[in-house]
Scaffold this motif. Structure first.
Motif, PDB file in Angstrom:
ATOM      1  N   ALA A  63       0.840  -1.208   0.000  1.00 35.66           N
ATOM      2  CA  ALA A  63       0.000   0.000   0.000  1.00 35.66           C
ATOM      3  C   ALA A  63       0.874   1.257   0.000  1.00 35.66           C
ATOM      4  O   ALA A  63       0.590   2.220  -0.726  1.00 35.66           O
ATOM      5  CB  ALA A  63      -0.939   0.008   1.197  1.00 35.66           C
ATOM      6  N   LEU A  64       1.930   1.264   0.795  1.00 34.52           N
ATOM      7  CA  LEU A  64       2.836   2.412   0.817  1.00 34.52           C
ATOM      8  C   LEU A  64       3.512   2.581  -0.536  1.00 34.52           C
ATOM      9  O   LEU A  64       3.598   3.695  -1.068  1.00 34.52           O
ATOM     10  CB  LEU A  64       3.879   2.260   1.923  1.00 34.52           C
ATOM     11  CG  LEU A  64       4.906   3.384   2.023  1.00 34.52           C
ATOM     12  CD1 LEU A  64       4.238   4.734   2.271  1.00 34.52           C
ATOM     13  CD2 LEU A  64       5.918   3.081   3.115  1.00 34.52           C
ATOM     14  N   CYS A  65       3.983   1.478  -1.125  1.00 41.11           N
ATOM     15  CA  CYS A  65       4.633   1.555  -2.441  1.00 41.11           C
ATOM     16  C   CYS A  65       3.652   2.041  -3.506  1.00 41.11           C
ATOM     17  O   CYS A  65       4.030   2.805  -4.398  1.00 41.11           O
ATOM     18  CB  CYS A  65       5.222   0.197  -2.822  1.00 41.11           C
ATOM     19  SG  CYS A  65       6.726  -0.204  -1.905  1.00 41.11           S
ATOM     20  N   ALA A  66       2.390   1.625  -3.408  1.00 42.85           N
ATOM     21  CA  ALA A  66       1.374   2.099  -4.357  1.00 42.85           C
ATOM     22  C   ALA A  66       1.177   3.602  -4.214  1.00 42.85           C
ATOM     23  O   ALA A  66       1.056   4.316  -5.221  1.00 42.85           O
ATOM     24  CB  ALA A  66       0.059   1.354  -4.142  1.00 42.85           C
ATOM     25  N   ASP A  67       1.158   4.094  -2.985  1.00 46.20           N
ATOM     26  CA  ASP A  67       1.026   5.545  -2.753  1.00 46.20           C
ATOM     27  C   ASP A  67       2.209   6.304  -3.366  1.00 46.20           C
ATOM     28  O   ASP A  67       2.029   7.346  -4.000  1.00 46.20           O
ATOM     29  CB  ASP A  67       0.939   5.853  -1.258  1.00 46.20           C
ATOM     30  CG  ASP A  67      -0.364   5.408  -0.615  1.00 46.20           C
ATOM     31  OD1 ASP A  67      -1.319   5.068  -1.362  1.00 46.20           O
ATOM     32  OD2 ASP A  67      -0.410   5.394   0.623  1.00 46.20           O
TER      33      ASP A  67
END
Length: 102
Positions: A63-67
């Motif tokens: 999720a952080l990498c997607a952000d």
């Protein structure tokens, strides 16, 4: 000999590579971002920092990498954007709100 894997706290620390006995370990991981598989190759210390940030924000690593992927500047490689994001996070934590853009 064990390598120091902490995130440098100052530009002087980052510039001092004399304590390294070997090049930093590079790790490749596969992530799903926007429904697509992506391979991301980063230094182990960057992965460690990324995991710490995700945990502190209550997010999964993906999720952080997607952000980060969704907010990056067009034309800047994803891995570079991740490195700059991690650097910015720890710089803000250590010394205020100095920000780099990538």
């Amino acid at each position: 000999m064990k390598l120091d894997r902490r995130i440098p706290r100052s530009l002087d620390e980052m510039a001092d590579l004399s304590s390294l006995t070997a090049p930093p370990a590079v790790v490749t991981r596969s992530l799903t971002i926007g429904g697509r598989r992506a391979s991301l190759r980063l230094e182990a210390t960057i992965w460690d920092g990324l995991k710490d940030i995700a945990k502190s924000q209550g997010k999964s690593l993906e999720a952080l990498c997607a952000d980060i992927h969704d907010s990056r500047t067009e034309g800047i490689p994803f891995a570079t954007s991740v490195r700059v994001y991690v650097l910015n996070h720890f710089r803000r934590t250590a010394a205020g709100s100095t920000t780099l853009v990538a």
